[in-house]
Enzyme design. Sequence first.
Site, PDB file in Angstrom:
ATOM      1  N   ARG A 147       2.623  -0.368  -6.004  1.00 55.60           N
ATOM      2  CA  ARG A 147       2.497  -0.463  -4.435  1.00 55.60           C
ATOM      3  C   ARG A 147       3.420   0.316  -3.927  1.00 55.60           C
ATOM      4  O   ARG A 147       3.165   1.138  -2.946  1.00 55.60           O
ATOM      5  CB  ARG A 147       2.461  -1.610  -3.982  1.00 55.60           C
ATOM      6  N   VAL A 178       1.919  -2.016   2.077  1.00 57.26           N
ATOM      7  CA  VAL A 178       0.624  -1.861   2.612  1.00 57.26           C
ATOM      8  C   VAL A 178       0.552  -1.476   3.999  1.00 57.26           C
ATOM      9  O   VAL A 178      -0.247  -0.604   4.463  1.00 57.26           O
ATOM     10  CB  VAL A 178      -0.321  -3.138   1.980  1.00 57.26           C
ATOM     11  N   ILE A 181       7.764  -7.202  -0.254  1.00 55.10           N
ATOM     12  CA  ILE A 181       7.658  -5.672  -0.632  1.00 55.10           C
ATOM     13  C   ILE A 181       6.165  -5.412  -0.872  1.00 55.10           C
ATOM     14  O   ILE A 181       5.917  -4.490  -0.078  1.00 55.10           O
ATOM     15  CB  ILE A 181       8.266  -5.412  -1.910  1.00 55.10           C
ATOM     16  N   ASP A 182       5.554  -6.265  -1.306  1.00 57.08           N
ATOM     17  CA  ASP A 182       4.015  -5.805  -1.321  1.00 57.08           C
ATOM     18  C   ASP A 182       3.326  -5.535   0.141  1.00 57.08           C
ATOM     19  O   ASP A 182       2.647  -4.643   0.369  1.00 57.08           O
ATOM     20  CB  ASP A 182       2.945  -6.917  -1.958  1.00 57.08           C
ATOM     21  N   ASP A 183       3.395  -6.763   0.935  1.00 57.50           N
ATOM     22  CA  ASP A 183       2.930  -6.536   2.339  1.00 57.50           C
ATOM     23  C   ASP A 183       3.448  -5.314   2.975  1.00 57.50           C
ATOM     24  O   ASP A 183       2.789  -4.809   3.480  1.00 57.50           O
ATOM     25  CB  ASP A 183       3.209  -7.750   3.171  1.00 57.50           C
TER      26      ASP A 183
END
Length: 636
Positions: free
Chosen positions: A447, A375, A370-372
Site C-alpha cells: 500500500r 489510502v 500506515i495502511d489508512d
Amino acid sequence: MQSELIKKGINAAQNYLLGEQYPEGYWWAELESNVSITAEVILLYKIWGKAARIPIEKARNYLQGKQRASGGWEIYYGDGGDLSTSIEAYMGLRLLGVPSSEPQMQRAAHFIREKGGISKSRIFTKIHLALIGCYQWEGIPSIPAWIMLLPDWFPFTIYEMSSWARSSTVPLLLVFDRKPVYYQQISLDELFSEGKENVKYQLPLKGQWSDIFVGLDNLFKFAEQFNLVPLRQEGLTLAQKWIITRQEESGDWGGIIPAMLNSLLALKVMDYDSSDPAVVRGFQAVDSFTIETEDSYRIQACVSPVWDTAWVIRALRESGIAANDPNLVKAGQWLLEKQILCYGDWSIKNKLAQPGGWAFEFYNRFYPDIDDSAVVVMSLAELDLPQQALKETAIKRTLDWIASMQCNEEGGWAAFDIDNDQAWLNELPYADLKAMIDPNTADVTARVLEMVGACSLSMNPERIERGLKYLEIQQEKDGSWFGRWGVNYIYGTSGVISALSVISPDKHYSEISRAVDWLVSCQNPDGGWGESCASYKDPQLKGKGKSTASQTAWALIGLLDGGSRLKKWAHSSIQKGIEYLVKQQLTDGSWNEEEFTGTGFPGHFYLKYHFYAQYFPLIAFSRYLKYLQDEPFKPS
C-alpha cells in the site's frame, strides 16, 4: 462484454454509494465480527450494574439467531462453530436470563463439551468467566504490574507489544492484580467436559521451550501469594495514569472494543464511581459502537469511517465522478479534519518524526496507522479541494511520517509501529491469539509503495528499494503473497501487483507474471474468486473458497493492473470475472456477500466489512473500462 453494460453497472454502483453518504461527508458501513463482542459488552454492563442499557429481547434475538445447526457459534461465516466464541455466546444468553434447560442451550452445551469445554477455551474467554466466578483466577496467567516501569533501553517494554495488545493489556494489569469476582447468580458448570470437580486450574505445558513461561508464571503467582511483588504499587499507579491519559475526549480507548472494555473494567476495580466523567464517557463510546434495529442489538468490534470514506472516494473518482464534485469535496474536507497532529505511542520508538497520519476510526489519536494513511493520501490526491495548499501540505506531512515508520531490519512497513517484531511474545501463555506483535507485512508495504507510485510522490530511493526487496523476499513459491489484513492470499497478491505495477513494472516483470499465473489458476468455474478464512490455518486452501464480490474484485484489480499488460491468455480470465460481478450485482447497484473477507487476527478473529462488496467491485469495473481502451503493455 459490452462496455455499455459495464457503464450501466458503474452508474448503479455510484448511485448506491452516493446514497449512503452521511450529511457530514463521510461514509461508514457496519464492521461485523463474531458474537463474542456483544456477549462481552453484556458482561461489562452486568458487572457495572448497567444492565438497563441492554434491550434484552433484541440482544437475545441476535445471539440466538447466530447459533448454527452444530449448536455452536462461528468466528466467520461457514466455519461451523468455534469453542471460545460459543462459550461466550452461551454466557451472554445466560446473563440475559435464558435458562440452560432450553433446547437451544442444551445443544450449545453439548457442542461446547464435545469441543473440550471451558478448560480448552482461550485465555480471554477464561478471564471473562473468572470475572463472574465461573472460572478460577488460578488458571489465568499472571502479568506483574512492574512491566510498566521497564525503561526504553530494556529488551522488553510494553511498547514491544502491538498497539492493540498494549491498549488491551495495560488495563488488565489492574484487573489481574485485584482478581475481582462479580457474581451474577449463574453457573456454567455444565460447560466443563471433564466435570467441574475435575478441573485443573493451571496453564498447559506444550513440551517445548516456551514452557519456561509457565515456570515464570508459577513464580509470579508465588510472589503474589506472599505479597512479594516488587514495585507493585508503582506499576499499578503508572498503569492507571497510562489508561486515563489515553482516553479520547469521546471516551474511546484505542478505537477498539477490547481496549475499551478492559479499561472500563480497570476503572471498576479501581473503585471509580459510575458517574465519574471517565466512566460516563467510556460507556458513551461503547454505546456508539452499537447497532440496534427493530429486532436486534449487537456491538461492532471497531468502526471504520476513515477507511470506508477514503476507499469510496477512490472508487467514485476512478469511476468518473469529478474531482470537484460537491459530495467528494465534502468527504475530502472531512478527511483533512481527521488528520492526527499529535504524538501517539508510535513516537516511543520513532522519536524524530513529526505526526501526520490517519486512524481507522472516528477517534484514535494515539494510534494512526500506515495502511489508512496511505489510502487517505491516494484519495485526497484525486480531489480538487478549496484548500489545495492545505491538502498538499497534509499529504507531504503524511508521506514523511510514513517514510519514517519503515521497519529497520526487513525494510517493510507494519500497521501501527516500527520494529514491533519480537515473535517470542506470541509464545506467552497469555498470548494464545498469537497477535502480540505488529511486524511488517506485504499488504501494508504494498500500500505504501502503491501510494508513492500512484501519486508520483518523492520518497528516498533507498527506502523504496528496501521496500521492494522486502516484497521480493515475501513472495511465495507459487507466486502469491500472504494477506495479513484481508482474506488472504488473494488480498495480498492483488495489493502487491498493484504496487509493483505503478512503481516498478519493468524490473519486477517476473514477480508480477508469477502472481498473475497464480491468480488465474485459482479462479472458480463460475468466473469469480473466493478464499476461506481457513487458509490462514491451512495454506493448502489458499485461493480456494466460494466466490465473493470483494475477493473477485481484488483478483480482477490485480489482473487488470498487472496481468492485462503481460499475458494475453489472462484476458479471458478477466472477462469471466467481470461477467461474474455483472451477474451478481443487485438492482440497487450493490453486491451482497455473507462471507468474512477482512482479517483481525489470522486464525482467530475475522471481520466482514459491509462496504467491501461495494467499492472494490466498482474499482474493478472502472479499471476494466480503462483496460478496454488501452493497448496491452509489452515489457522491454
